[in-house]
Motif scaffolding. Structure first.
Motif, mmCIF file in Angstrom:
data_model
loop_
_atom_site.group_PDB
_atom_site.id
_atom_site.type_symbol
_atom_site.label_atom_id
_atom_site.label_comp_id
_atom_site.label_asym_id
_atom_site.label_seq_id
_atom_site.Cartn_x
_atom_site.Cartn_y
_atom_site.Cartn_z
ATOM 1 N N ASP A 63 0.631 5.517 -9.177
ATOM 2 C CA ASP A 63 0.635 6.018 -7.808
ATOM 3 C C ASP A 63 0.081 4.976 -6.833
ATOM 4 O O ASP A 63 -0.654 5.305 -5.906
ATOM 5 N N SER A 64 0.406 3.718 -7.075
ATOM 6 C CA SER A 64 -0.062 2.618 -6.234
ATOM 7 C C SER A 64 1.057 1.594 -6.071
ATOM 8 O O SER A 64 2.015 1.576 -6.843
ATOM 9 N N TYR A 65 0.881 0.739 -5.056
ATOM 10 C CA TYR A 65 1.729 -0.436 -4.920
ATOM 11 C C TYR A 65 0.871 -1.667 -5.249
ATOM 12 O O TYR A 65 -0.003 -1.596 -6.110
ATOM 13 N N HIS A 66 1.110 -2.780 -4.618
ATOM 14 C CA HIS A 66 0.503 -4.044 -5.053
ATOM 15 C C HIS A 66 -1.011 -4.109 -4.876
ATOM 16 O O HIS A 66 -1.719 -4.625 -5.745
ATOM 17 N N MET A 67 -1.525 -3.577 -3.776
ATOM 18 C CA MET A 67 -2.944 -3.722 -3.447
ATOM 19 C C MET A 67 -3.781 -2.668 -4.176
ATOM 20 O O MET A 67 -4.396 -1.784 -3.590
ATOM 21 N N ILE A 68 -3.826 -2.776 -5.483
ATOM 22 C CA ILE A 68 -4.413 -1.718 -6.299
ATOM 23 C C ILE A 68 -5.918 -1.566 -6.117
ATOM 24 O O ILE A 68 -6.474 -0.520 -6.448
ATOM 25 N N LEU A 102 0.823 -1.214 0.000
ATOM 26 C CA LEU A 102 0.000 0.000 0.000
ATOM 27 C C LEU A 102 0.855 1.262 0.000
ATOM 28 O O LEU A 102 1.673 1.473 0.900
ATOM 29 N N ARG A 103 0.634 2.095 -0.992
ATOM 30 C CA ARG A 103 1.338 3.375 -1.058
ATOM 31 C C ARG A 103 0.658 4.430 -0.190
ATOM 32 O O ARG A 103 1.323 5.325 0.349
ATOM 33 N N ASP A 104 -0.665 4.321 -0.054
ATOM 34 C CA ASP A 104 -1.434 5.258 0.756
ATOM 35 C C ASP A 104 -1.128 4.993 2.228
ATOM 36 O O ASP A 104 -1.478 3.944 2.771
ATOM 37 N N GLU A 105 -0.484 5.949 2.894
ATOM 38 C CA GLU A 105 -0.015 5.737 4.272
ATOM 39 C C GLU A 105 -1.172 5.583 5.251
ATOM 40 O O GLU A 105 -1.073 4.808 6.214
ATOM 41 N N GLN A 163 -4.120 1.551 8.733
ATOM 42 C CA GLN A 163 -5.341 0.859 9.138
ATOM 43 C C GLN A 163 -5.232 -0.639 8.887
ATOM 44 O O GLN A 163 -5.549 -1.461 9.759
ATOM 45 N N VAL A 164 -4.776 -1.001 7.686
ATOM 46 C CA VAL A 164 -4.704 -2.409 7.315
ATOM 47 C C VAL A 164 -3.669 -3.145 8.147
ATOM 48 O O VAL A 164 -3.920 -4.246 8.652
#
Length: 277
Positions: free
Chosen positions: A242-247, A156-159, A164-165
């Motif tokens: 602008d994402s990592y694996h969990m798109i 996850l790129r979104d901090e 949360q996750v």
């Protein structure tokens, strides 16, 4: 099924079966499912065998159990809709491609999200990159109780979402956020699945939307290129910047929902026109 998180959103005559990844949960597909439902699709988020419980629950299953659950869910969906699409994240994408290869008359189109045939992303440690050897170790009875623990940034790129996750996952609530690591025997089964699907990609004649993060920390963009090169049907590539694996839950999830909805709608419309001609 332990801690079942399956979901169904009722909609129109076109349905989408959504498949989560290894050690994951249907909740990682729920936002995408809601978006597709808002666009008029009937959506079923399936829970794979052995998931949303303990590591022992997962280790007790094989890749065939995961695939059989996907096939059963797809057959149930056909009783409610006229057209079936399938989409999966990570290993779920490999299972979606397996269904399209084995049941070409059933699957009208495929959403291939962060396909993982090999763990080769930038955040995979050197030892984990040797995980393709795990099927051999499993046959030798080595490492049954071992696990590769998840590491930041957890796909996850979104901090904010990452915090949360990761908090939920590390709390032990596997039904909500999946297991905190990948048991070696389960990874061995994932590699067996990938080895079984790879030579069958040429049987996939359904159109494929292939979405992948350019900076995927778990599975490099080469996984997406493999799918695009080998499937027989038409492909559309979406590279997310602008994402990592969990798109399905990361920063560009709304873009993924929009492109998926547009893709499935276009395929459904083309099929309807062809049938009316």
């Amino acid at each position: 099924m332990p801690g079942s998180q399956e979901f169904v959103f009722e909609g129109g005559s076109s349905g989408v079966l959504l498949i989560h990844g290894l050690t994951g949960t249907p909740l990682e597909m729920r936002l995408l499912g809601k978006g597709l439902a808002n666009a008029g699709f009937t959506v079923h988020g399936v829970q794979l065998a052995g998931h949303c419980g303990s590591a022992a629950d997962l280790v007790a299953t094989r890749w065939q159990d995961w695939y059989e659950g996907v096939e059963r869910a797809a057959e149930r969906l056909t009783t409610r809709v006229d057209t079936v699409f399938v989409g999966g994240l990570s290993m779920g994408a490999v299972l979606a491609l397996a269904l399209a290869a084995e049941r070409p008359r059933l699957v009208a189109g495929v959403g291939v999200y962060g396909a993982t045939f090999r763990y080769d992303g930038w955040n995979i440690p050197a030892l984990a990159r040797l995980s393709f050897l795990l099927p051999l170790l499993k046959r030798l009875g080595i490492g049954r109780d071992r696990m590769f623990m998840e590491q930041p940034p957890y796909g996850l790129r979104d901090e904010r979402i990452r915090a949360q996750v990761s908090a939920t996952m590390l709390s032990g609530d596997s039904a909500a956020a999946g297991l905190p690591g990948n048991p070696w025997p389960a990874l061995a089964e994932m590699y067996r699945l990938a080895a079984w699907v790879r030579p069958r990609l040429s049987r996939v004649v359904a159109p494929c939307l292939i979405a992948h993060a350019r900076e995927d920390d778990i599975a490099s963009l080469d996984n997406a290129r493999l799918v695009a090169a080998r499937v027989a049907g038409p492909t559309e590539m979406l590279v997310l910047e602008d994402s990592y694996h969990m798109i399905t839950i990361d920063r560009e999830r709304r873009l993924l929902i929009e492109r998926s909805s547009r893709f499935f709608s276009a395929v459904a419309q083309a099929r309807a026109l062809a049938e009316a001609a």
